[in-house]
Design a protein around this motif. Structure first.
Motif, mmCIF file in Angstrom:
data_model
loop_
_atom_site.group_PDB
_atom_site.id
_atom_site.type_symbol
_atom_site.label_atom_id
_atom_site.label_comp_id
_atom_site.label_asym_id
_atom_site.label_seq_id
_atom_site.Cartn_x
_atom_site.Cartn_y
_atom_site.Cartn_z
ATOM 1 N N GLU A 150 -24.070 0.210 -0.152
ATOM 2 C CA GLU A 150 -24.984 -1.154 -0.386
ATOM 3 C C GLU A 150 -25.209 -2.184 1.023
ATOM 4 N N ASN A 151 -24.289 -1.830 1.914
ATOM 5 C CA ASN A 151 -23.767 -2.460 3.096
ATOM 6 C C ASN A 151 -23.528 -1.709 4.074
ATOM 7 N N PRO A 152 -24.177 -0.367 4.087
ATOM 8 C CA PRO A 152 -23.364 0.076 5.518
ATOM 9 C C PRO A 152 -23.715 -0.335 6.965
ATOM 10 N N GLY A 153 -22.260 -0.047 7.477
ATOM 11 C CA GLY A 153 -21.432 -0.423 8.493
ATOM 12 C C GLY A 153 -21.222 -1.647 8.741
ATOM 13 N N ARG A 154 -21.479 -2.418 7.821
ATOM 14 C CA ARG A 154 -20.756 -3.843 7.264
ATOM 15 C C ARG A 154 -19.835 -3.748 6.336
ATOM 16 N N SER A 155 -19.568 -3.542 5.270
ATOM 17 C CA SER A 155 -18.255 -4.224 4.557
ATOM 18 C C SER A 155 -16.911 -2.479 5.331
ATOM 19 N N TYR A 156 -16.748 -0.962 5.186
ATOM 20 C CA TYR A 156 -15.864 -0.969 5.301
ATOM 21 C C TYR A 156 -15.626 -0.100 6.315
ATOM 22 N N ASN A 157 -15.707 -0.356 7.755
ATOM 23 C CA ASN A 157 -16.173 0.872 8.642
ATOM 24 C C ASN A 157 -14.390 0.633 9.361
ATOM 25 N N PRO A 158 -14.607 2.725 9.598
ATOM 26 C CA PRO A 158 -14.905 3.510 8.998
ATOM 27 C C PRO A 158 -14.466 3.283 6.925
ATOM 28 N N LEU A 159 -14.939 4.572 6.165
ATOM 29 C CA LEU A 159 -13.806 4.578 4.890
ATOM 30 C C LEU A 159 -13.809 5.586 5.164
ATOM 31 N N PHE A 160 -11.770 5.205 4.820
ATOM 32 C CA PHE A 160 -11.574 7.198 5.178
ATOM 33 C C PHE A 160 -10.898 7.689 3.763
ATOM 34 N N LEU A 161 -11.326 8.694 2.774
ATOM 35 C CA LEU A 161 -11.059 9.019 1.574
ATOM 36 C C LEU A 161 -10.101 9.978 1.883
ATOM 37 N N TYR A 162 -8.747 9.433 1.327
ATOM 38 C CA TYR A 162 -7.638 10.566 0.994
ATOM 39 C C TYR A 162 -7.708 11.166 -0.494
ATOM 40 N N GLY A 163 -7.139 12.564 -0.739
ATOM 41 C CA GLY A 163 -6.402 13.652 -1.463
ATOM 42 C C GLY A 163 -6.822 14.396 -1.565
ATOM 43 N N GLY A 164 -6.000 15.350 -2.377
ATOM 44 C CA GLY A 164 -5.506 16.536 -2.551
ATOM 45 C C GLY A 164 -7.540 17.397 -2.267
ATOM 46 N N VAL A 165 -6.986 18.487 -2.587
ATOM 47 C CA VAL A 165 -7.989 19.453 -2.630
ATOM 48 C C VAL A 165 -8.406 19.593 -4.331
ATOM 49 N N GLY A 280 -11.223 0.400 9.653
ATOM 50 C CA GLY A 280 -11.575 0.131 8.157
ATOM 51 C C GLY A 280 -10.715 -0.533 6.835
ATOM 52 N N LEU A 281 -11.144 1.059 5.690
ATOM 53 C CA LEU A 281 -10.877 1.231 4.285
ATOM 54 C C LEU A 281 -9.929 1.895 4.453
ATOM 55 N N VAL A 282 -9.128 2.628 3.624
ATOM 56 C CA VAL A 282 -7.765 3.452 3.681
ATOM 57 C C VAL A 282 -7.613 3.554 2.336
ATOM 58 N N ALA A 283 -8.664 4.789 1.481
ATOM 59 C CA ALA A 283 -8.135 4.874 -0.373
ATOM 60 C C ALA A 283 -8.240 6.019 -0.722
ATOM 61 N N ASP A 284 -7.449 6.114 -1.631
ATOM 62 C CA ASP A 284 -6.886 8.025 -1.733
ATOM 63 C C ASP A 284 -7.592 7.771 -3.162
ATOM 64 N N ILE A 285 -7.745 9.506 -3.699
ATOM 65 C CA ILE A 285 -7.830 10.208 -4.843
ATOM 66 C C ILE A 285 -7.450 10.417 -5.708
ATOM 67 N N LYS A 286 -6.792 10.137 -6.894
ATOM 68 C CA LYS A 286 -5.622 11.586 -7.616
ATOM 69 C C LYS A 286 -5.931 12.123 -7.851
#
Ligand code: ADP
Ligand code: MG
Length: 463
Positions: A150-165, A280-286
């Motif tokens: 919704e807000n590219p470049g302005r909310s979380y930059n970079p957005l870092f998503l991490y988690g297993g395969v 920016g923001l680091v968020a994980d996926i489990k």
């Protein structure tokens, strides 16, 4: 008018896509690119040696025929792995939308200009927010991705998503791309794997065109870089990655990165790059919990027009605990079983499909089943000789049947890896493990292949 190799190839892909199961297409051909032409031979770059062999083996003739049809003259196609690229042209970064009209290509003439040649296939059309099930395993990652969309470049930059395969990182990052394009169709979205990005970077360094390289990336509004854990410890490339990243960031462009681990745990990645990743923001996926797994199955069934009753869904959701990809693989395997045996999908069928074994009355494998017998049967199915499979020869046509034979020997006889290797020209156990894994993942991703292997297996087991 003469067509360029990439035009020929994209016509061919369009034709073959209509004739091939979607999953097979996605697994083997989606995103491949024609990089050069020598006389009447088109060179196509694919993700790995395994892809090259597989595509040539199974689809080579068909693709050649289609290319011949497209060009109206005899054409041959050869496949090469992008990862072993030497002097060849590395894969281009695929920009989903073309730049504004009038923009001049900045790349050297030997390479197609990615800006001028939009590749609409680079975002998987199924990877949208609509198709993504939110559970407590991915809540933050999804919320952050939506905010970025919704807000590219302005909310979380970079957005870092991490988690297993296989847990949905690529899916989510593509979803952001789709959402942004839906709202602003003129946005320039680029999706690259880290490997592609590095290949291009290395090439631009070799050709002293890093300025152009940076410039090209600066025109992009949303950059998606997948699997940054493959970022290698090569100081000059990391340096350039850093500059590219900063240039985009300073220009207010959105960057999304994925990785199998958090930034701090990336080995060999410089501290300052790590800290940029954490800006920016680091968020994980489990791994999703049981309820979410059921919800994903329900969604998948609904989206694909399948009927799976509750019992079957419960069974699959309980059996698949390693990734969402495994969950999807189970459904594909089940469909393959059901069509092969011409039986409806029910709990009993799911059991035999997912346990991977069909044995009447639970009897152990018939005693006369031997490694030799398995090799012979596989050789017969793939139209090669058993002696060739047992030899040291490394011919393309032998790769897949050899891997299947190793896989079936392991499954049906439970022989040690070392012994299995001995039966195939003295290959070592790591080669055997590699082969078995290849087959396992192909079974999950390619319904045609799964059907073929299951047929051989059933034949062996019922003998
Ligand atoms: P990763 O990039 O993390 O390895 P992918 O994004 O490729 O994983 O996801 C693997 C498969 O699982 C894809 O087909 C994706 O669509 C599916 N998938 C993962 N998570 C979800 C989810 N929450 N809802 C629906 N499908 C999902
Ligand atoms: Mg991925």
């Amino acid at each position: 008018m003469e067509l360029t190799p990439s035009e020929v190839w994209s016509h061919v892909l369009g034709l073959v896509q209509e004739r091939m199961p979607e999953l097979s297409f996605r697994t083997w051909l989606h995103g491949t690119q024609a990089v050069a032409v020598h006389g009447s031979e088109i060179l196509v770059e694919v993700p790995s040696d395994f892809h090259a062999e597989w595509i040539e083996d199974r689809y080579g003739d068909h693709l050649k025929e289609l290319a011949t049809r497209v060009t109206g003259q005899e054409v041959s196609i050869s496949f090469r792995s992008a990862s072993t690229s030497g002097l060849r042209v590395a894969p281009e970064v695929a920009v989903v939308q073309p730049p504004a009209p009038g923009a001049t290509p900045s790349s050297p003439s030997a390479t197609p200009d990615p800006g001028g040649r939009p590749c609409h296939g680079s975002l998987n059309e199924r990877y949208t927010f609509d198709r993504f099930v939110v559970g407590n395993n991915n809540q933050l990652a999804t919320a952050a991705s939506r905010a970025v969309a919704e807000n590219p470049g302005r909310s979380y930059n970079p957005l870092f998503l991490y988690g297993g395969v296989g847990l949905g990182k690529t899916h989510l990052m593509h979803a952001v791309g789709h959402a942004i394009l839906e709202r602003s169709p003129g946005a320039r979205v680029a999706y690259v794997t880290t490997e592609q990005f590095m290949n291009e970077l290395v090439r631009s360094i070799q050709q002293a065109t890093t300025r152009e390289f940076r410039q090209r990336f600066r025109q992009i509004d949303l950059l998606l870089v997948d699997d940054v854990h493959f970022l290698e410890r090569k100081d000059s490339t990391q340096e350039e990655f850093f500059h590219t990243f900063n240039a985009l960031y300073d220009a207010g462009k959105q960057v999304i990165l994925t990785s199998d681990r958090p930034p701090k745990e990336l080995p060999g990645v410089e501290e300052r790059l790590v800290s940029r990743f954490e800006w920016g923001l680091v968020a994980d996926i489990k791994m999703p919990d049981y309820e979410t797994r059921v919800a994903i199955l329900q969604k998948k069934a609904a989206d694909d027009g399948l009927t799976l009753d509750d019992e079957v869904m419960d069974f699959i959701a309980r059996s698949c605990t390693s990734s969402v990809r495994e969950l999807e693989g189970a459904v594909i395997k089940l469909l393959a079983y059901s069509s092969l045996r011409r039986e409806e999908i029910n709990l009993a069928l799911a059991r035999s499909a997912l346990e991977g074994v069909i044995r009447d009355g639970g009897a152990r494998t018939a005693p006369r089943l031997t490694a030799t017998r398995i090799r012979e049967r596989v050789a017969e199915e793939w139209g090669v000789t058993s002696a060739d499979l047992a030899s040291k020869r490394r011919t393309r046509q032998l790769t897949v049947p050899r891997q299947v034979a190793m896989y079936l020997i392991k499954e049906l006889l439970d022989e040690s890896l070392v012994r299995i290797g001995e039966g195939f020209g003295g290959r070592d156990h790591s080669t055997v493990i590699h082969s078995i894994r290849k087959v396992e993942s192909a079974l999950e991703e390619d319904a045609d292949f799964a059907r073929r292997v299951i047929r051989v297996r059933q034949h062996l087991e019922s003998a």
